[in-house]
Design a protein around this motif. Structure first.
Motif, PDB file in Angstrom:
ATOM      1  N   LEU A  46       0.928  -1.222  -0.007  1.00  0.00           N
ATOM      2  CA  LEU A  46      -0.227  -0.207  -0.342  1.00  0.00           C
ATOM      3  C   LEU A  46       0.739   0.858   0.305  1.00  0.00           C
ATOM      4  O   LEU A  46       2.013   1.373   0.960  1.00  0.00           O
ATOM      5  N   PRO A  47       0.319   2.275  -0.918  1.00  0.00           N
ATOM      6  CA  PRO A  47       1.265   3.586  -0.792  1.00  0.00           C
ATOM      7  C   PRO A  47       0.880   4.084   0.419  1.00  0.00           C
ATOM      8  O   PRO A  47       0.025   4.282   1.339  1.00  0.00           O
ATOM      9  N   ASN A  48       2.526   4.992   0.413  1.00  0.00           N
ATOM     10  CA  ASN A  48       2.235   6.123   1.584  1.00  0.00           C
ATOM     11  C   ASN A  48       1.090   6.994   1.358  1.00  0.00           C
ATOM     12  O   ASN A  48       1.359   7.918   0.293  1.00  0.00           O
ATOM     13  N   TYR A  49       0.534   7.834   2.065  1.00  0.00           N
ATOM     14  CA  TYR A  49      -0.370   9.308   2.209  1.00  0.00           C
ATOM     15  C   TYR A  49       0.397  10.141   3.407  1.00  0.00           C
ATOM     16  O   TYR A  49       0.072   9.629   4.539  1.00  0.00           O
ATOM     17  N   TYR A  50       0.333  11.276   2.688  1.00  0.00           N
ATOM     18  CA  TYR A  50       0.631  12.215   4.041  1.00  0.00           C
ATOM     19  C   TYR A  50      -0.362  13.450   3.872  1.00  0.00           C
ATOM     20  O   TYR A  50      -1.666  14.055   2.546  1.00  0.00           O
ATOM     21  N   ARG A  51      -0.133  14.033   4.632  1.00  0.00           N
ATOM     22  CA  ARG A  51      -1.546  15.540   5.576  1.00  0.00           C
ATOM     23  C   ARG A  51      -1.106  16.154   5.806  1.00  0.00           C
ATOM     24  O   ARG A  51       0.031  16.565   6.313  1.00  0.00           O
ATOM     25  N   SER A  52      -1.538  17.145   4.698  1.00  0.00           N
ATOM     26  CA  SER A  52      -0.864  19.008   5.619  1.00  0.00           C
ATOM     27  C   SER A  52      -2.435  19.297   5.756  1.00  0.00           C
ATOM     28  O   SER A  52      -3.511  19.107   5.361  1.00  0.00           O
ATOM     29  N   GLU A  53      -2.142  20.544   6.883  1.00  0.00           N
ATOM     30  CA  GLU A  53      -3.564  20.997   7.242  1.00  0.00           C
ATOM     31  C   GLU A  53      -3.020  22.571   7.566  1.00  0.00           C
ATOM     32  O   GLU A  53      -1.833  23.464   7.637  1.00  0.00           O
ATOM     33  N   VAL A  54      -4.226  22.819   7.578  1.00  0.00           N
ATOM     34  CA  VAL A  54      -3.936  24.823   7.034  1.00  0.00           C
ATOM     35  C   VAL A  54      -5.082  24.611   8.542  1.00  0.00           C
ATOM     36  O   VAL A  54      -6.502  24.773   7.927  1.00  0.00           O
ATOM     37  N   LEU A  55      -4.919  25.678   9.683  1.00  0.00           N
ATOM     38  CA  LEU A  55      -5.630  26.975  10.370  1.00  0.00           C
ATOM     39  C   LEU A  55      -6.100  27.851   9.934  1.00  0.00           C
ATOM     40  O   LEU A  55      -6.005  28.563   9.881  1.00  0.00           O
ATOM     41  N   LEU A  56      -8.024  28.351  10.371  1.00  0.00           N
ATOM     42  CA  LEU A  56      -8.401  29.326   8.961  1.00  0.00           C
ATOM     43  C   LEU A  56      -8.669  30.270   9.862  1.00  0.00           C
ATOM     44  O   LEU A  56      -9.269  29.431  11.247  1.00  0.00           O
ATOM     45  N   SER A  57      -8.916  31.039  10.604  1.00  0.00           N
ATOM     46  CA  SER A  57      -9.537  32.743  10.967  1.00  0.00           C
ATOM     47  C   SER A  57     -10.185  33.074   9.768  1.00  0.00           C
ATOM     48  O   SER A  57     -10.185  33.662   9.444  1.00  0.00           O
ATOM     49  N   LYS A 111      -3.664  20.527 -12.768  1.00  0.00           N
ATOM     50  CA  LYS A 111      -3.847  19.678 -11.173  1.00  0.00           C
ATOM     51  C   LYS A 111      -4.414  18.403 -11.330  1.00  0.00           C
ATOM     52  O   LYS A 111      -3.802  17.506 -10.686  1.00  0.00           O
ATOM     53  N   LEU A 112      -4.997  17.940 -12.629  1.00  0.00           N
ATOM     54  CA  LEU A 112      -5.929  17.248 -12.733  1.00  0.00           C
ATOM     55  C   LEU A 112      -4.746  15.715 -12.451  1.00  0.00           C
ATOM     56  O   LEU A 112      -5.302  14.497 -11.721  1.00  0.00           O
ATOM     57  N   PRO A 113      -3.634  15.619 -13.385  1.00  0.00           N
ATOM     58  CA  PRO A 113      -2.429  14.518 -13.272  1.00  0.00           C
ATOM     59  C   PRO A 113      -2.659  13.803 -11.990  1.00  0.00           C
ATOM     60  O   PRO A 113      -2.622  13.100 -10.720  1.00  0.00           O
ATOM     61  N   GLU A 114      -2.043  15.408 -11.220  1.00  0.00           N
ATOM     62  CA  GLU A 114      -2.072  15.112  -9.274  1.00  0.00           C
ATOM     63  C   GLU A 114      -2.948  14.145  -8.876  1.00  0.00           C
ATOM     64  O   GLU A 114      -2.693  13.676  -7.845  1.00  0.00           O
ATOM     65  N   LEU A 115      -3.500  15.045  -9.201  1.00  0.00           N
ATOM     66  CA  LEU A 115      -5.192  14.549  -8.725  1.00  0.00           C
ATOM     67  C   LEU A 115      -5.626  13.077  -8.420  1.00  0.00           C
ATOM     68  O   LEU A 115      -6.230  12.544  -7.875  1.00  0.00           O
ATOM     69  N   MET A 116      -6.091  12.682 -10.017  1.00  0.00           N
ATOM     70  CA  MET A 116      -6.782  11.271 -10.525  1.00  0.00           C
ATOM     71  C   MET A 116      -6.008  10.587 -11.094  1.00  0.00           C
ATOM     72  O   MET A 116      -6.023   8.987 -10.857  1.00  0.00           O
ATOM     73  N   ALA A 117      -4.074  11.015 -11.197  1.00  0.00           N
ATOM     74  CA  ALA A 117      -3.520   9.183 -12.008  1.00  0.00           C
ATOM     75  C   ALA A 117      -1.991   9.003 -11.133  1.00  0.00           C
ATOM     76  O   ALA A 117      -1.417   8.304 -11.486  1.00  0.00           O
ATOM     77  N   SER A 181      -7.341  20.495   5.792  1.00  0.00           N
ATOM     78  CA  SER A 181      -6.399  18.876   5.329  1.00  0.00           C
ATOM     79  C   SER A 181      -6.411  18.752   4.057  1.00  0.00           C
ATOM     80  O   SER A 181      -7.810  18.919   3.665  1.00  0.00           O
ATOM     81  N   PHE A 182      -5.247  18.221   3.609  1.00  0.00           N
ATOM     82  CA  PHE A 182      -5.289  17.571   2.028  1.00  0.00           C
ATOM     83  C   PHE A 182      -4.869  16.316   2.755  1.00  0.00           C
ATOM     84  O   PHE A 182      -3.661  17.061   2.952  1.00  0.00           O
ATOM     85  N   THR A 183      -5.260  15.216   1.857  1.00  0.00           N
ATOM     86  CA  THR A 183      -3.859  14.007   1.486  1.00  0.00           C
ATOM     87  C   THR A 183      -3.919  13.928   0.488  1.00  0.00           C
ATOM     88  O   THR A 183      -4.365  13.441  -0.370  1.00  0.00           O
ATOM     89  N   HIS A 184      -2.216  13.538   0.222  1.00  0.00           N
ATOM     90  CA  HIS A 184      -1.438  12.908  -0.668  1.00  0.00           C
ATOM     91  C   HIS A 184      -0.624  12.047  -0.397  1.00  0.00           C
ATOM     92  O   HIS A 184       0.008  12.024   0.141  1.00  0.00           O
ATOM     93  N   GLN A 185       0.071  11.931  -1.731  1.00  0.00           N
ATOM     94  CA  GLN A 185       1.590  10.532  -1.771  1.00  0.00           C
ATOM     95  C   GLN A 185       2.098  11.039  -1.670  1.00  0.00           C
ATOM     96  O   GLN A 185       3.276  11.066  -0.670  1.00  0.00           O
ATOM     97  N   PRO A 187       3.859  14.686   0.041  1.00  0.00           N
ATOM     98  CA  PRO A 187       3.637  15.893   1.349  1.00  0.00           C
ATOM     99  C   PRO A 187       3.821  16.913   0.779  1.00  0.00           C
ATOM    100  O   PRO A 187       3.350  17.997   1.319  1.00  0.00           O
ATOM    101  N   GLU A 188       4.143  17.103  -0.343  1.00  0.00           N
ATOM    102  CA  GLU A 188       5.062  18.683  -1.221  1.00  0.00           C
ATOM    103  C   GLU A 188       3.460  18.865  -1.791  1.00  0.00           C
ATOM    104  O   GLU A 188       2.890  19.612  -1.744  1.00  0.00           O
ATOM    105  N   VAL A 189       3.499  17.764  -2.721  1.00  0.00           N
ATOM    106  CA  VAL A 189       1.988  18.161  -3.466  1.00  0.00           C
ATOM    107  C   VAL A 189       0.842  18.492  -2.703  1.00  0.00           C
ATOM    108  O   VAL A 189       0.264  19.527  -2.327  1.00  0.00           O
ATOM    109  N   ALA A 190       0.516  17.919  -0.881  1.00  0.00           N
ATOM    110  CA  ALA A 190      -0.402  18.106  -0.353  1.00  0.00           C
ATOM    111  C   ALA A 190      -0.335  19.674   0.117  1.00  0.00           C
ATOM    112  O   ALA A 190      -1.329  20.470   0.194  1.00  0.00           O
ATOM    113  N   GLN A 191       0.272  19.679   0.734  1.00  0.00           N
ATOM    114  CA  GLN A 191       0.995  21.632   0.963  1.00  0.00           C
ATOM    115  C   GLN A 191       0.524  22.211  -0.464  1.00  0.00           C
ATOM    116  O   GLN A 191       0.296  23.315   0.083  1.00  0.00           O
TER     117      GLN A 191
END
Length: 306
Positions: A46-57, A111-117, A181-185, A187-191
């Motif tokens: 299974l591939p690893n997935y990384y999550r980046s988070e941003v806190l907004l006000s 960003k479609l290839p990054e999201l779907m392929a 938050s956004f999760t992707h394989q 971590p830089e793409v997630a950010q």
């Protein structure tokens, strides 16, 4: 005959079931080992997935409490909302989750290839490997196996579904803070995705308010030319002034709807999969199914001998 079968089943005691299970302990152990081995093989691949988070006000809008009752009533009749809109952040979040916004975001920034392929992210070279059965990076060509009538490129519905599965929104009504938050394989793409999301949702609401204020000014100027009473003209001029302030505020503020409190970072620890948990659950599942199988085999065996 049926009554004798039911009686035979009911006469099986808990002690007998425990004895049956204990006698079949090696079968259960073997099932647990097999399930554990299979789960280990699956979990490793299974591939690893990384999550980046941003806190907004939410950014507080400008106050217009100085407007008197007559002007406020006139604005309401004209369809203008001069008061601070406390639901602006709610509107922004709903726009963020809409198919139209997501499709615009993906297509605008390519960003479609990054999201779907994406098939795999290589940490050593920080490169993305794409699924050649879906997308050819060299030619930019998309492929689809099955449902060819939809076309080779992912549809808006498919893009929306993939985006929403990667993004998570936590809206705290009590504090007012919003965590996205956004999760992707990668971590830089997630950010990078999160940075784009914050920029585009602010710009989207900014353009929306500027367009609305511009239309309002055009309408008010027409009403000023038609007004005969000086007091009404003065009130209409005040309304134009408020709309001009709205445009000026939008043009000079980058963080128009949301202000970044904690910016997104490149995650250094994977978010999923939790391989140890997968293995443990698989082992316990194998044990449970083996025990159920042993018990059912004993019950059906007793019924057949009646």
């Amino acid at each position: 005959m049926n009554e004798s079968k039911n009686t035979s089943i009911q006469e099986i005691s808990m002690y007998e079931l425990v004895t049956v299970v204990f006698k079949a302990k090696w079968i259960i152990i073997i099932c647990a080992i097999i399930c554990g081995a299979i789960s280990v093989a699956v979990a490793i691949n299974l591939p690893n997935y990384y999550r980046s988070e941003v806190l907004l006000s939410p950014v507080q809008g400008s106050q217009t409490s100085s407007l008197d009752g007559q002007l406020g009533s006139l604005a309401s009749l004209a369809g203008f909302n001069l008061a601070q809109d406390n639901d602006r952040s709610k509107l922004a979040l709903e726009i963020l989750k809409s198919k139209q916004f997501i499709n615009m975001l993906v297509k605008k920034h390519a960003k479609l290839p990054e999201l779907m392929a994406v098939k795999e992210w290589v940490r050593e070279t920080n490169t993305l490997i794409y699924d050649e059965g879906k997308f050819n990076k060299q030619t930019g060509e998309w492929f689809r196996q099955g449902n060819e009538y939809l076309g080779p490129e992912p549809t808006i519905t498919e893009i929306h579904k993939a985006f929403m599965s990667a993004m998570n929104i936590d809206d705290d009504n009590d504090s007012g803070f919003v965590k996205i938050s956004f999760t992707h394989q990668s971590p830089e793409v997630a950010q990078a995705w999160l940075e784009l999301i914050v920029i585009e949702i602010n710009n989207s609401l900014k353009k929306r308010d500027i367009a609305e204020a511009t239309r309002s000014i055009e309408f008010l100027k027409q009403q000023i030319d038609q007004a005969k009473v000086a007091e009404i003209q003065t009130m209409l001029f005040n309304l134009v002034e408020e709309q001009m302030k709205k445009i000026m505020l939008a043009e000079t503020r980058d963080e128009y709807v949301f202000k970044v409190i904690d910016p997104p970072l490149v995650a250094d620890i994977k978010f999923k999969p939790k391989r140890s948990l997968i293995v443990v659950l698989s082992v316990f599942t194998g044990i449970f199914l083996a025990i159920i199988g042993v018990i059912l085999r004993r019950l059906f065996k007793d019924v057949e001998h009646v």
